[in-house]
Write a protein that holds these residues in place. Structure first.
Motif, short mmCIF file in Angstrom:
data_model
loop_
_atom_site.label_atom_id
_atom_site.label_comp_id
_atom_site.label_asym_id
_atom_site.label_seq_id
_atom_site.Cartn_x
_atom_site.Cartn_y
_atom_site.Cartn_z
N UNK A 1 -7.22 -5.57 -8.45
CA UNK A 1 -7.78 -4.62 -8.03
C UNK A 1 -7.37 -4.87 -6.03
N UNK A 2 -6.66 -5.33 -5.12
CA UNK A 2 -6.40 -5.12 -4.07
C UNK A 2 -6.19 -3.74 -4.10
N UNK A 3 -4.90 -3.40 -4.83
CA UNK A 3 -4.26 -1.71 -4.74
C UNK A 3 -5.01 -0.69 -5.27
N UNK A 4 -6.25 -1.41 -6.13
CA UNK A 4 -7.30 -0.43 -6.33
C UNK A 4 -8.45 -0.25 -5.01
N UNK B 1 -2.62 3.53 8.36
CA UNK B 1 -1.06 2.15 8.86
C UNK B 1 -1.64 1.19 8.18
N UNK B 2 -3.09 0.34 8.30
CA UNK B 2 -3.14 -0.56 7.92
C UNK B 2 -3.19 -1.15 6.01
N UNK B 3 -3.23 0.41 5.49
CA UNK B 3 -3.18 0.62 4.27
C UNK B 3 -1.86 1.87 3.60
N UNK B 4 -1.12 1.77 4.42
CA UNK B 4 0.64 2.06 4.30
C UNK B 4 0.85 1.76 3.21
N UNK B 5 1.81 0.86 3.74
CA UNK B 5 3.00 0.45 2.72
C UNK B 5 2.38 -0.98 2.14
N UNK B 6 1.40 -1.17 2.61
CA UNK B 6 0.82 -2.26 1.68
C UNK B 6 1.11 -2.58 0.43
N UNK B 7 1.07 -0.70 -0.09
CA UNK B 7 1.27 -1.03 -1.66
C UNK B 7 2.33 -1.66 -1.87
N UNK B 8 3.27 -1.25 -1.77
CA UNK B 8 4.54 -1.44 -2.11
C UNK B 8 4.61 -3.26 -2.50
N UNK B 9 4.63 -4.19 -1.72
CA UNK B 9 4.67 -5.55 -2.11
C UNK B 9 3.32 -6.44 -2.97
N UNK B 10 2.31 -5.21 -3.29
CA UNK B 10 1.40 -5.75 -3.94
C UNK B 10 2.01 -5.08 -5.42
N UNK B 11 2.76 -3.75 -5.45
CA UNK B 11 3.02 -3.72 -6.89
C UNK B 11 4.31 -4.39 -7.12
N UNK B 12 5.42 -4.52 -5.76
CA UNK B 12 6.78 -5.05 -6.56
C UNK B 12 6.44 -6.35 -7.27
N UNK C 1 -6.90 3.54 -11.93
CA UNK C 1 -6.49 3.35 -12.44
C UNK C 1 -5.47 1.95 -12.59
N UNK C 2 -5.80 1.29 -11.30
CA UNK C 2 -5.94 -0.11 -11.01
C UNK C 2 -6.63 -1.12 -11.82
N UNK C 3 -7.66 -0.97 -11.66
CA UNK C 3 -8.41 -1.44 -11.63
C UNK C 3 -8.56 -2.53 -12.70
N UNK C 4 -7.69 -1.16 -13.93
CA UNK C 4 -7.57 -2.30 -15.79
C UNK C 4 -6.85 -2.79 -16.13
N UNK C 5 -5.74 -2.94 -14.84
CA UNK C 5 -4.68 -3.11 -15.65
C UNK C 5 -4.40 -4.52 -16.14
N UNK C 6 -4.04 -5.25 -16.96
CA UNK C 6 -3.55 -6.71 -17.56
C UNK C 6 -2.88 -7.05 -16.56
#
Length: 416
Positions: A289-292, A323-334, A395-400
């Protein structure tokens, strides 16, 4: 008395803290250096007569090579430890920068900044560093620890961009690239710190790493992993286009000289807070949800920046939000991969997911140069980055994100 005083003033660091510091330093060097490449497009074109398309292709190629090499670098770190992988990667990275520094032609630039830098980055960034952090951190603090490392790594972008710009303006392209190569050699030994947990005997309950093909086959049958991998493509596409072409775009918009370098440095500065914040949010809310929401915010920001008049203030605001949204995807995805599949094969699974990110990076950097050479404008790419972000959010919101227990993938208890 002396013994008591020495104990009083001793500040021992925990293994987790040491790994976080080492990981942040490695990421600072590798990520900070690659974020400077956009500063070399104009001087390579003007001083050495190379087409913008070719320079953009070399920069784009390192993203693609990084992506294809990442699963293998992650698998090697899973099996043999981070120390040899980081040492090899840092040396290869430095060699690529050295070749680019003296490259008299396009093919040598492609080999140096494209092929060798790509291999080096795959061994010294997220796919090797974050799994080491994820294994030593407790499950409830894992997202936060990964966010801290990513935030610390952003310091390299803040420092490297103005440093590189200063050296390049005063001493030329070659000297600045050789200086960056020296920085990479300095971080080569830090991989030994990432293996601190393994040396301490904390891996004794983990089984041997399963073959990459078997691990990947089980992960690809998971719908959420497929959606996460597809969505990660957008992150790479957006970031590579902006990092590579923003300075040139601002020049075309008649912005002040040097504002592009300032904008990239500001992105790195605000990314320090953004990466930490995303790691914190990932520990308290469902990570997909944070990623979405992150992708939605990023796309709205890109659209507003492209459509509204360009001023120094709008550039600074754009750089801050990005910058606030730049690489925040990486710790969330991993962190999401670790939550679903565990940490034993995190390097391999995140590496394959990251391949999608880097295919997007290749296209973002290369298509930016190609479209500009064909049309004389970046407009089409700005529109594409905005639309891609909206698709990624959906794509991210419906992830199980339920924990999956499979013999080949997990080694820690379900729900850990």
């Amino acid at each position: 008395m002396s013994t008591a005083n020495s104990k009083r003033f001793a500040f021992p660091l925990s293994p987790t803290t040491l790994v976080i510091i080492a990981g942040a330093l490695i990421l600072s060097a590798a990520m900070g250096i690659r974020q400077t490449f956009g500063l070399f497009i104009e001087p390579f074109s003007f001083d050495r007569g190379l087409p913008v398309t070719l320079i953009a292709f070399a920069i784009a190629l390192h993203n693609l090579v990084w992506g294809f090499a990442q699963p293998f670098a992650g698998a090697a770190a899973d099996r043999y430890g981070s120390a040899p992988v980081v040492a090899f990667g840092a040396t290869t990275f430095a060699a690529g920068l050295g070749i680019a520094a003296v490259a008299p032609s396009g093919p040598m630039l492609i080999v140096g900044m494209g092929l060798l830098v790509g291999i080096g980055v795959s061994c010294t960034t997220f796919g090797v560093v974050l799994p080491a952090v994820g294994r030593i951190a407790s499950p409830e603090k894992r997202s936060m620890a990964m966010g801290l490392v990513s935030a610390g790594g952003s310091a390299g972008q803040v420092l490297m961009i103005p440093l590189t710009q200063s050296i390049r303006l005063s001493s030329g392209i070659a000297t600045s690239l050789f200086a960056l190569a020296f920085v990479m050699l300095l971080v080569a030994p830090l991989g030994m710190v990432l293996d601190r947990r393994q040396r301490a005997g904390m891996f004794v309950q983990e089984p041997p790493a399963a073959p990459l093909r078997k691990v990947l086959g089980e992960a690809l049958r998971h719908r959420g992993y497929r959606l996460l991998t597809l969505g990660f493509f957008t992150c790479g596409f957006q970031l590579a286009f902006i990092a590579t072409h923003l300075p040139e775009y601002l020049t075309l918009c008649h912005m002040p000289i040097g504002l592009g370098a300032t904008a990239l440095a500001l992105i790195g500065l605000f990314n320090m807070a953004g990466s930490w914040g995303c790691g914190w949010l990932g520990g308290r809310f469902r990570q997909h949800y944070v990623l979405g929401w992150l992708y939605l915010i990023r796309s709205v920001t890109i659209g507003a920046f492209f459509l509204l008049p360009k001023t120094s203030t709008s550039v600074v605001v754009f750089a801050a939000v990005m910058g606030l949204t730049w690489l925040g995807t990486v710790p969330l995805t991993s962190g999401l991969v670790a939550k679903v599949f565990g940490t034993r094969h995190l390097g391999s699974l995140f590496g394959v997911c990251f391949l999608s990110h880097q295919i997007g990076s290749f296209l973002g950097a290369w298509l930016g140069g190609l479209v500009f050479d064909l049309t004389g404008s970046y407009s089409l790419l700005w529109e594409a980055t905005m639309v891609a972000g909206l698709i990624a959010a959906m794509l991210h919101f419906p992830i199980d994100d339920k924990t999956v227990v499979t013999p080949a993938i997990r080694s820690e208890p379900a729900g850990a």
